[in-house]
Write an enzyme that holds these catalytic residues in place. Structure first.
Site: not given
Length: 142
Positions: A46, A48, A76, A79
């Protein structure tokens, strides 16, 4: 947030879900990334996480206590946890994520007493642009 939005647009152009992240230290960008889950064949890639890894490498540390993270979508659970473990100082995010978010929606990780580090959180930064990118991306795939 403009640079994070640019990273999200670049991710969308690669066929990735359009999420972008930027990490700033002492007023200087030290990492910027967009989602790379498809390109890297990695469900943890992801925006991040990719940005946190790059920032840690740039600073030579596993912690980022003086750093701020700008991301186009509410993080999420994975993260949000990584942000906490990295000791990010401030989190700025664009669009809320009622289905998958873990900051002000869902599990609300930073409100849990077992969370060891809670960044300052500022939501809704560039929300209209970030939400628009996501809506356009998913509309095109339906």
């Amino acid at each position: 947030m403009e640079i994070a939005l640019g990273e999200a647009e670049a991710a969308a152009a690669r066929g990735e879900v359009p999420v972008g992240a930027v990490i700033v230290s002492e007023g200087r960008i030290i990492a910027a990334a967009g989602n790379r889950t498809l390109a890297d064949r990695d469900p943890t890639a992801h925006a991040e996480i990719v940005a946190i890894r790059a920032a840690c490498e740039a600073l030579g540390s596993e912690r980022l206590p003086g750093c701020d993270l700008y991301v186009t979508l509410e993080p999420c659970p994975m993260c949000a946890g990584a942000i906490s473990f990295a000791r990010i100082r401030r989190l700025y995010y664009g669009a809320a994520d009622p289905k998958g978010g873990a900051v002000e929606n869902g599990v609300r990780l930073y409100s849990d007493p077992t969370c060891h580090h809670r960044p300052e959180v500022y939501g809704g930064i560039g929300e209209t642009a970030a939400a628009g990118l996501l809506k356009d991306f998913f509309r095109a795939r339906r």
